[in-house]
Design a protein around this motif. Structure first.
Motif, PDB file in Angstrom:
ATOM      1  N   GLY A 205      17.179  22.211  13.547  1.00 57.22           N
ATOM      2  CA  GLY A 205      17.215  23.050  12.348  1.00 57.22           C
ATOM      3  C   GLY A 205      16.510  22.398  11.177  1.00 57.22           C
ATOM      4  O   GLY A 205      15.746  23.052  10.449  1.00 57.22           O
ATOM      5  N   CYS A 206      16.753  21.098  10.968  1.00 58.34           N
ATOM      6  CA  CYS A 206      16.063  20.373   9.893  1.00 58.34           C
ATOM      7  C   CYS A 206      14.556  20.388  10.115  1.00 58.34           C
ATOM      8  O   CYS A 206      13.767  20.598   9.181  1.00 58.34           O
ATOM      9  CB  CYS A 206      16.559  18.928   9.828  1.00 58.34           C
ATOM     10  SG  CYS A 206      18.270  18.715   9.327  1.00 58.34           S
ATOM     11  N   LEU A 207      14.161  20.157  11.362  1.00 60.57           N
ATOM     12  CA  LEU A 207      12.750  20.049  11.694  1.00 60.57           C
ATOM     13  C   LEU A 207      12.016  21.375  11.487  1.00 60.57           C
ATOM     14  O   LEU A 207      10.908  21.419  10.939  1.00 60.57           O
ATOM     15  CB  LEU A 207      12.635  19.568  13.141  1.00 60.57           C
ATOM     16  CG  LEU A 207      11.261  19.201  13.686  1.00 60.57           C
ATOM     17  CD1 LEU A 207      11.387  18.017  14.637  1.00 60.57           C
ATOM     18  CD2 LEU A 207      10.663  20.378  14.436  1.00 60.57           C
ATOM     19  N   ALA A 211       9.038  22.147   8.858  1.00 63.45           N
ATOM     20  CA  ALA A 211       7.736  22.654   9.290  1.00 63.45           C
ATOM     21  C   ALA A 211       7.354  23.922   8.543  1.00 63.45           C
ATOM     22  O   ALA A 211       6.166  24.205   8.340  1.00 63.45           O
ATOM     23  CB  ALA A 211       7.761  22.914  10.799  1.00 63.45           C
ATOM     24  N   ALA A 212       8.355  24.705   8.108  1.00 60.08           N
ATOM     25  CA  ALA A 212       8.087  25.965   7.415  1.00 60.08           C
ATOM     26  C   ALA A 212       7.779  25.780   5.941  1.00 60.08           C
ATOM     27  O   ALA A 212       7.126  26.632   5.323  1.00 60.08           O
ATOM     28  CB  ALA A 212       9.288  26.899   7.562  1.00 60.08           C
ATOM     29  N   SER A 213       8.251  24.668   5.347  1.00 59.99           N
ATOM     30  CA  SER A 213       8.120  24.509   3.901  1.00 59.99           C
ATOM     31  C   SER A 213       7.456  23.205   3.480  1.00 59.99           C
ATOM     32  O   SER A 213       7.027  23.076   2.330  1.00 59.99           O
ATOM     33  CB  SER A 213       9.508  24.581   3.255  1.00 59.99           C
ATOM     34  OG  SER A 213      10.310  23.473   3.662  1.00 59.99           O
ATOM     35  N   GLY A 214       7.415  22.219   4.378  1.00 56.51           N
ATOM     36  CA  GLY A 214       6.941  20.897   4.008  1.00 56.51           C
ATOM     37  C   GLY A 214       7.990  20.062   3.320  1.00 56.51           C
ATOM     38  O   GLY A 214       7.702  18.957   2.859  1.00 56.51           O
ATOM     39  N   ARG A 215       9.233  20.576   3.257  1.00 57.52           N
ATOM     40  CA  ARG A 215      10.313  19.857   2.583  1.00 57.52           C
ATOM     41  C   ARG A 215      11.506  19.726   3.523  1.00 57.52           C
ATOM     42  O   ARG A 215      11.827  20.652   4.273  1.00 57.52           O
ATOM     43  CB  ARG A 215      10.759  20.589   1.308  1.00 57.52           C
ATOM     44  CG  ARG A 215       9.660  20.771   0.275  1.00 57.52           C
ATOM     45  CD  ARG A 215      10.219  21.416  -0.987  1.00 57.52           C
ATOM     46  NE  ARG A 215      10.833  22.716  -0.700  1.00 57.52           N
ATOM     47  CZ  ARG A 215      10.165  23.857  -0.629  1.00 57.52           C
ATOM     48  NH1 ARG A 215       8.843  23.875  -0.819  1.00 57.52           N
ATOM     49  NH2 ARG A 215      10.784  24.976  -0.383  1.00 57.52           N
ATOM     50  N   ASN A 216      12.193  18.599   3.427  1.00 58.12           N
ATOM     51  CA  ASN A 216      13.435  18.436   4.172  1.00 58.12           C
ATOM     52  C   ASN A 216      14.508  19.325   3.561  1.00 58.12           C
ATOM     53  O   ASN A 216      14.606  19.408   2.327  1.00 58.12           O
ATOM     54  CB  ASN A 216      13.875  16.965   4.134  1.00 58.12           C
ATOM     55  CG  ASN A 216      15.076  16.700   5.016  1.00 58.12           C
ATOM     56  OD1 ASN A 216      16.199  17.045   4.671  1.00 58.12           O
ATOM     57  ND2 ASN A 216      14.838  16.077   6.159  1.00 58.12           N
ATOM     58  N   PRO A 217      15.318  20.005   4.362  1.00 52.67           N
ATOM     59  CA  PRO A 217      16.326  20.910   3.784  1.00 52.67           C
ATOM     60  C   PRO A 217      17.391  20.202   2.963  1.00 52.67           C
ATOM     61  O   PRO A 217      18.137  20.862   2.230  1.00 52.67           O
ATOM     62  CB  PRO A 217      16.936  21.584   5.021  1.00 52.67           C
ATOM     63  CG  PRO A 217      16.614  20.695   6.165  1.00 52.67           C
ATOM     64  CD  PRO A 217      15.304  20.057   5.832  1.00 52.67           C
ATOM     65  N   PHE A 218      17.484  18.864   3.043  1.00 52.13           N
ATOM     66  CA  PHE A 218      18.435  18.126   2.230  1.00 52.13           C
ATOM     67  C   PHE A 218      17.732  17.286   1.163  1.00 52.13           C
ATOM     68  O   PHE A 218      18.329  16.385   0.562  1.00 52.13           O
ATOM     69  CB  PHE A 218      19.317  17.245   3.116  1.00 52.13           C
ATOM     70  CG  PHE A 218      20.187  18.049   4.046  1.00 52.13           C
ATOM     71  CD1 PHE A 218      21.326  18.687   3.589  1.00 52.13           C
ATOM     72  CD2 PHE A 218      19.829  18.216   5.373  1.00 52.13           C
ATOM     73  CE1 PHE A 218      22.112  19.458   4.431  1.00 52.13           C
ATOM     74  CE2 PHE A 218      20.608  18.981   6.229  1.00 52.13           C
ATOM     75  CZ  PHE A 218      21.753  19.609   5.758  1.00 52.13           C
TER      76      PHE A 218
END
Length: 674
Positions: A205-207, A211-218
């Motif tokens: 999920g993090c990955l 990949a969709a935004s260029g940012r880590n979700p945390f």
């Protein structure tokens, strides 16, 4: 492993490791260095060499080779296949196929977020790789963008099966140290709970969000900040396509028991629309990233393209059971009546929530039909099998396809026709391929339902006459047969994990209840107290009991309970699709095989210990019943056909390789692999 980032060798770098000539350095990390090497045939490989100080740690070294051997069982679809491991020049090393292409981290850092086609391809490919890894009994533990390579043929996951070795190193891992990378590790890794495949789903999920935004979700920050966010904060997943939003949200749940499995992710992504669904998804949507070669190099193909049979795989080490512990379930307040908790929706439906809306929430439901489960259930045991072929079109005999066991099994041997109206049954031992069974217990009595003790030294069985039943125990060589207790006629008995007790069904005040009694004698303990019809208790290696009951529904459903808490609560695992009976724990207690469907046309199913991830391993109009696991947990015996004339079959737990086991003209039943 981007060819443009290869480094020149330094004087202290090796020029040869084992039979591989070292040409360049690919990279270096906490465990050691990775080199580009070539074998004697000129094939490019990646050689991971362990740091000298780690190689001197015996605990680490033993674990490293053990995990590398396990990793060799993972076939190469969407992974970099492990080819071999060994020691040379005082250094431990592991060799994998060389994947030419940038890592997901390199690509996103240089080019920004992925295009929709590439994003979907990464989601599908990494999920497929996790199915292969988990089916081999491994957990990656350190899935992150730098461990996903973008090749011409699709994403490939690397470095699986080695993080656990570092975690177990006696002198190089401090107590409480977390093995993993901040921003990609699950909350339970941070709080040092037991690691299960769910940690890789969280990383998936993090990955995908990255990949969709260029940012880590945390976000970004120190290890402490990132760890606190993973445990307590909600992820920021950005603007994901609708097809991925719910899946990513579900995979990032804090409770690992509430995340979908890798198999369920893959089902949701490809939809089971055809037997080549995964390959089609990648073929239609994948665009080779900048830096990938113009044509698929030989190194990106499966390591053993000459394999010719899925059902006769190359010899592989016996798998080490990978624990998938049951997550603690919330217990209700004590009640005078037994409490029941329904744990799952029907096995063919899983919920994935839509993104939260401020002030309210929406939930989306992904429903996977049984047919879709069977179509994509081939993406198991390390490869995507398409009518016995892997995604490259070649029949795959990689180590992921479990070889058929040759261990003997205990069986009911019918010495004359008439079952079940007239019983002429002995207890026997049958080895696959033999013409007949060896009799263990014989005589004029009716002896059925053999159950092997945990240490293999004894066998419990049921002895019946026209009115009553008894639980008996005999030594594995046929000596020392003796009665233990009276039981309900025709029901089975089951051993406690330590082999000291038997659980069975008896009657109390005219109601069937489950009891436990010491094998060596003594008073029985009543484990259930409700007035529902119940049967088929089975004790797991982890200490739980499973059984079927009609407590809440018209049809039989499967429940678990803690035998140390007589009277409940009971946790319901199945529901919504009719009758579910004959539950059988896998050897490691992580799965339950069971029979689903009406008595005249039932199938064998498998689910996880919490009731999730259920799928059929047999299907058709025949009656399939009495599942029993192989000692390594990779095959299931079952009985097919009318009860008057049954035959014993075996099938991999993945639903492949179905075969007839018993010889023609001999009637055996109630199999139990010894």
């Amino acid at each position: 492993m981007d060819a443009t980032s290869l480094g020149e060798l330094r004087p202290d770098d090796p020029s040869r490791i084992g039979r591989y000539r070292i040409e360049a350095k690919i990279g270096e990390g906490g465990m050691g260095a990775v080199y580009l090497g070539r074998d004697t045939d000129g094939r490019a490989v990646a050689v991971k060499v362990v740091r000298a100080e780690l190689a001197g740690d015996r605990t680490f070294l033993a674990r490293f080779h053990d995990e590398a051997a396990n990793a060799q069982r993972v076939a190469s679809f969407c992974t970099a296949q492990v080819l071999e491991h060994g020691e040379d020049l005082g250094l431990a090393y592991m060799v994998t196929e060389y994947i030419d292409g940038p890592s997901l981290l390199q690509h996103v850092s240089a080019n920004g977020a992925l295009s929709p086609g590439m994003l979907h391809g990464v989601a599908v490919g990494v999920a497929a790789a996790l199915v292969a890894i988990h089916s081999a009994g491994l957990v990656h533990r350190d899935l992150k963008p730098s461990n996903v390579l973008l090749s011409i043929s699709g994403p490939r996951v690397i470095d699986f099966g080695i993080a656990r070795a570092l975690d177990m190193a006696s002198s190089h891992t401090r107590t409480g140290q977390v093995v993993g990378t901040p921003g990609w590790i699950a909350p339970e890794q941070i709080t040092t709970q037991q690691v299960t495949p769910a940690v890789d789903v969280f990383a998936w999920g993090c990955l995908v969000a990255f990949a969709a935004s260029g940012r880590n979700p945390f976000g970004q920050g120190s290890f402490q900040i990132m760890a606190a966010r993973a445990v307590h904060a909600d992820p920021e997943i950005g603007d994901l396509p609708p097809s991925l939003t719910g899946l990513v949200q579900a995979s990032l749940r804090k409770d690992p028991a509430q995340r979908p499995s890798a198999r369920e992710l893959l089902l949701a992504l490809v939809g089971g629309s055809g037997e080549a669904a995964v390959t089609t998804e990648l073929g239609e949507m994948w665009t080779a990233p900048p830096g990938a070669p113009a044509a698929a190099p030989e190194a990106t193909r499966a390591a053993d393209p000459s394999a010719t049979s899925q059902d006769v795989p190359a010899p592989v080490p016996a798998p080490r059971p990978q624990p998938q512990p049951q997550q603690p379930q919330p217990q209700p307040e004590p009640r005078t009546e037994p409490a029941y908790e329904r744990r799952t929706d029907p096995p063919t439906a899983r919920e994935f929530p839509a993104p939260a809306v401020r002030g309210r929430s929406r939930r989306g439901v992904f429903a996977a039909s049984g047919a879709a489960v069977l179509l994509v259930a081939g993406v198991v045991a390390g490869a995507v099998y398409l009518n016995g072929r892997d995604s490259h079109g070649a029949r795959n005999a990689a180590a992921g396809a479990a070889a058929f066991p040759t261990a003997p099994m205990f069986v009911r041997v019918d010495t004359a026709p008439g079952w079940p109206t007239t019983c002429n049954a002995d207890i026997g031992v049958y080895r696959p391929g033999d013409a007949s069974a060896r009799t263990l217990v014989s005589g004029p009595t009716c002896d059925i339902l053999p159950e092997r003790s945990p240490d293999g030294r004894r066998v419990a069985f049921t002895r019946i006459d026209r009115r009553s039943g008894e639980a008996w125990v005999v030594n594995a060589d046929g000596s020392g047969a003796r009665k233990v207790t009276g039981i309900v006629r025709g029901t089975r008995v089951t051993w406690s994990p330590d082999g000291s007790r038997l659980a069975y069904v008896g009657e109390k005040d005219g109601v069937r209840q489950i009891f436990a009694v010491a094998v060596d004698g003594g008073p029985a303990t009543q484990l259930t107290t409700d007035d529902s019809l119940k049967d088929d208790p089975m004790w797991s290696s982890t200490g739980k009991l499973v059984f079927w009951s009609k407590a809440e529904t018209r049809d039989e459903q499967i429940y678990t309970m803690d035998p140390n808490r007589p009277g409940g609560p009971y946790t319901r695992l199945t529901g919504g699709d009719g009758r579910a009976v004959d539950p059988e724990w896998s050897p490691d207690g992580s799965k339950i095989a069971f029979v689903r469907g009406p008595a005249d046309r039932s199938d064998i199913w498998v689910m996880r210990s919490d009731g999730s991830g259920a799928y059929a391993v047999t299907s058709g109009a025949a009656r399939d019943m009495d599942p029993a696991w192989s000692p390594d947990g990779r095959w299931l015996l079952y009985v097919r056909g009318a009860v008057t004339d049954p035959v014993i079959h075996a099938v991999r737990a993945t639903g492949t390789g179905d075969r007839l086991v018993t010889p023609a003209g001999r009637v055996f039943g109630h199999p139990n692999w010894s």
